[in-house]
Enzyme design. Structure first.
Site, PDB file in Angstrom:
ATOM      1  N   SER A  36     -12.425  -0.303  -6.602  1.00 42.32           N
ATOM      2  CA  SER A  36     -12.099   0.058  -7.977  1.00 42.32           C
ATOM      3  C   SER A  36     -13.175  -0.227  -9.009  1.00 42.32           C
ATOM      4  O   SER A  36     -12.936  -0.834 -10.059  1.00 42.32           O
ATOM      5  CB  SER A  36     -10.786  -0.598  -8.393  1.00 42.32           C
ATOM      6  N   GLU A  71      -8.363   7.612 -17.180  1.00 43.92           N
ATOM      7  CA  GLU A  71      -8.740   8.097 -15.840  1.00 43.92           C
ATOM      8  C   GLU A  71      -7.901   9.318 -15.435  1.00 43.92           C
ATOM      9  O   GLU A  71      -8.424  10.288 -14.888  1.00 43.92           O
ATOM     10  CB  GLU A  71      -8.615   6.969 -14.797  1.00 43.92           C
ATOM     11  N   TYR A  91      -3.385  12.404   0.815  1.00 43.73           N
ATOM     12  CA  TYR A  91      -2.747  11.545  -0.193  1.00 43.73           C
ATOM     13  C   TYR A  91      -1.670  12.348  -0.925  1.00 43.73           C
ATOM     14  O   TYR A  91      -0.523  11.910  -1.060  1.00 43.73           O
ATOM     15  CB  TYR A  91      -3.809  11.044  -1.181  1.00 43.73           C
ATOM     16  N   ALA A 123     -16.000   2.249  -2.570  1.00 41.50           N
ATOM     17  CA  ALA A 123     -15.602   1.480  -1.387  1.00 41.50           C
ATOM     18  C   ALA A 123     -14.132   1.111  -1.462  1.00 41.50           C
ATOM     19  O   ALA A 123     -13.643   0.319  -0.670  1.00 41.50           O
ATOM     20  CB  ALA A 123     -16.450   0.215  -1.262  1.00 41.50           C
ATOM     21  N   GLU A 130       0.839  -1.209   0.000  1.00 44.21           N
ATOM     22  CA  GLU A 130       0.000   0.000   0.000  1.00 44.21           C
ATOM     23  C   GLU A 130       0.869   1.252   0.000  1.00 44.21           C
ATOM     24  O   GLU A 130       1.854   1.332   0.732  1.00 44.21           O
ATOM     25  CB  GLU A 130      -0.897  -0.018   1.240  1.00 44.21           C
ATOM     26  N   HIS A 131       0.473   2.225  -0.807  1.00 43.25           N
ATOM     27  CA  HIS A 131       1.237   3.466  -0.976  1.00 43.25           C
ATOM     28  C   HIS A 131       2.650   3.166  -1.500  1.00 43.25           C
ATOM     29  O   HIS A 131       3.577   3.914  -1.234  1.00 43.25           O
ATOM     30  CB  HIS A 131       1.291   4.272   0.336  1.00 43.25           C
ATOM     31  N   THR A 132       2.768   2.068  -2.195  1.00 42.37           N
ATOM     32  CA  THR A 132       4.049   1.728  -2.833  1.00 42.37           C
ATOM     33  C   THR A 132       4.029   2.066  -4.322  1.00 42.37           C
ATOM     34  O   THR A 132       5.080   2.234  -4.920  1.00 42.37           O
ATOM     35  CB  THR A 132       4.355   0.222  -2.681  1.00 42.37           C
ATOM     36  N   ASP A 177      -4.907  -0.572 -10.324  1.00 39.79           N
ATOM     37  CA  ASP A 177      -6.304  -0.977 -10.472  1.00 39.79           C
ATOM     38  C   ASP A 177      -6.593  -1.541 -11.860  1.00 39.79           C
ATOM     39  O   ASP A 177      -7.252  -2.567 -12.019  1.00 39.79           O
ATOM     40  CB  ASP A 177      -7.239   0.223 -10.225  1.00 39.79           C
TER      41      ASP A 177
END
Ligand code: ADP
Ligand code: MG
Length: 405
Positions: free
Chosen positions: A147, A181, A245, A144, A51-53, A193
């Site tokens: 994705s 996106e 973020y 949620a 995560e956050h990588t 995603d």
């Protein structure tokens, strides 16, 4: 509990496919008239670890959910793009495919229109080509952290890929959808995603190097191991999420520059202490520690799964949560409550998944204890005065595909 918690769910997949194919075809006929050429589906995803990588050129490990977005589609050669989603009110949106540019489509329609735009920008649809009628229907929960946006983009892209005989590989589709996106919808998401939705396979998690998109399917057959992976949607979305973020991202870039590396992924785990000692700004140290140890945790999980030992990943998941909570500071009380309650109730491990400040957590449990762990989490939310969480089961499922034929 929503979603398949029944161990027989795998055996029901074909019946579900048939029902979803029929529903999509019927929806298409009712909205657009005529027959769709085909029905395509692309799944939502959940990230197991890493995560956050992604914006640090690091490793992630998503798996596709059984929940999909379906697109029934037929080509139009008059250049008109007809978009209809059964999941939103407001009827059919009609756009000229040739004139698409960022800013020309609003709201949900920007996702599929952005994919057509990205294909045209890449020179893959020319002249008055590129028109299509689409009927969209999804059971991926939106917002949620699972994705639904990538599911919609990738389902649209695989439909157009087949309708126009483009022959695009899944990785290329993922990149085009990310561009849609980022540039057409205007959301600065990474590549995870779209890669997950396009490339995952059933019974596996996708070990993805976000630097060069090198990807490998790692065995993660939960049912065979007598395990379940629950997704707990806290239904919390803190408004501060976006700004925080951006701040974490900027902090990581600053730290990489200070350490003289292209990205934090380039700090070897064995040199972490030296790197931390060399950082003048103490506020950057926990960010670096999270990213470097998280990349290491992904490698640990891959090693354990390759060794056929899925139970042992539990503590690694929980350690990942502690790092996101204490070092990266992106958790929230509801996510912490899920992890604490689930582990106390006998889960093998748990962690928040996604960007944080709300969204979902994943919980690894023995199949026999899944219902009880879910019930304990629901009770804890009730006792704390939080709205009831939504529970799903994450059965590692197939990536984007054509459903009929
Ligand atoms: P997430 O991807 O985590 O679900 P996002 O905010 O990135 O959340 O994307 C959600 C948005 O994607 C929705 O607000 C909507 O605009 C669009 N979307 C997703 N699925 C559908 C659908 N089935 N029909 C119409 N729009 C959808
Ligand atoms: Mg999204």
């Amino acid at each position: 509990m929503n979603g398949p918690l029944d161990p027989e769910a795998g055996a029901e997949a074909e019946a579900l496919n048939a029902a979803q194919t029929a529903e999509a075809a019927e929806g298409f006929r009712a909205v657009h008239g005529g027959e769709p050429t085909g029905i395509w589906a692309a799944p939502g995803r959940v990230n197991l670890i890493g995560e956050h990588t992604d914006y640090n050129d690091g490793f992630v490990m998503p798996l596709a959910l059984p929940h999909t977005t379906r697109v029934a589609a037929a080509r139009r050669d008059d250049g008109v793009l007809g978009l209809h989603s059964a999941d939103v009110s407001g009827g059919t949106v009609r756009l000229p495919a040739e004139k698409l540019a960022p800013g020309t489509a609003d709201g949900w329609a920007a996702y599929p229109a952005g994919v057509v735009w990205a294909l045209r920008e890449a020179g893959l649809l020319s002249g008055r080509e590129g028109g299509a009628d689409l009927y969209i229907r999804s059971d991926v929960p939106t917002g949620a952290g699972l994705s639904s946006s990538a599911a919609l983009e990738v389902a649209t892209a695989v439909a157009l890929n087949d309708l126009y005989g483009l022959g695009l590989a899944p990785e290329r589709i993922a990149r085009l959808c990310q561009r849609a996106e980022n540039e057409f919808v205007g959301v600065p998401c990474g590549i995870m995603d779209q890669m997950a939705s396009a490339c995952c396979t059933a019974g596996h998690a996708l070990h993805l190097d976000t630097r060069d998109l090198a990807a490998r399917q790692v065995p993660f057959d939960l049912a065979a191991a007598g395990l379940r992976l629950l997704v707990v949607d806290t239904r919390v979305k803190h408004a501060l999420g976006d700004g925080e973020y951006a701040r974490r991202r900027a902090g990581c870039e600053e730290a990489a520059a200070a350490l003289g590396v292209a990205a934090l992924r380039d700090v070897p785990y064995g040199e972490l202490d030296t790197a931390l000692a060399g950082l003048a700004d103490p506020a950057l140290r926990p960010l670096v520690r999270h990213v470097v140890t998280e990349n290491r945790r992904v490698e640990e999980v891959v090693g354990l799964l390759d060794a056929g030992d899925p139970r042992s990943i539990g503590p690694v998941l929980t350690a990942g949560h502690a790092s996101l909570r204490d070092d990266f500071a992106v958790s929230c009380p509801e996510l912490d409550l899920v992890v604490e309650t689930a582990n106390a109730a006998g889960a093998l491990g748990a962690r928040m998944t996604g960007g944080g400040f709300g969204g979902s957590a994943v919980v690894l449990v023995e199949a026999a204890g899944a219902e009880e762990v879910g019930a304990e989490v629901a009770d804890a939310f009730d006792a704390a005065g939080h709205p009831a969480p939504r529970l799903f089961e994450a059965v590692p499922s197939t990536g984007a595909r054509r459903l009929d034929g």
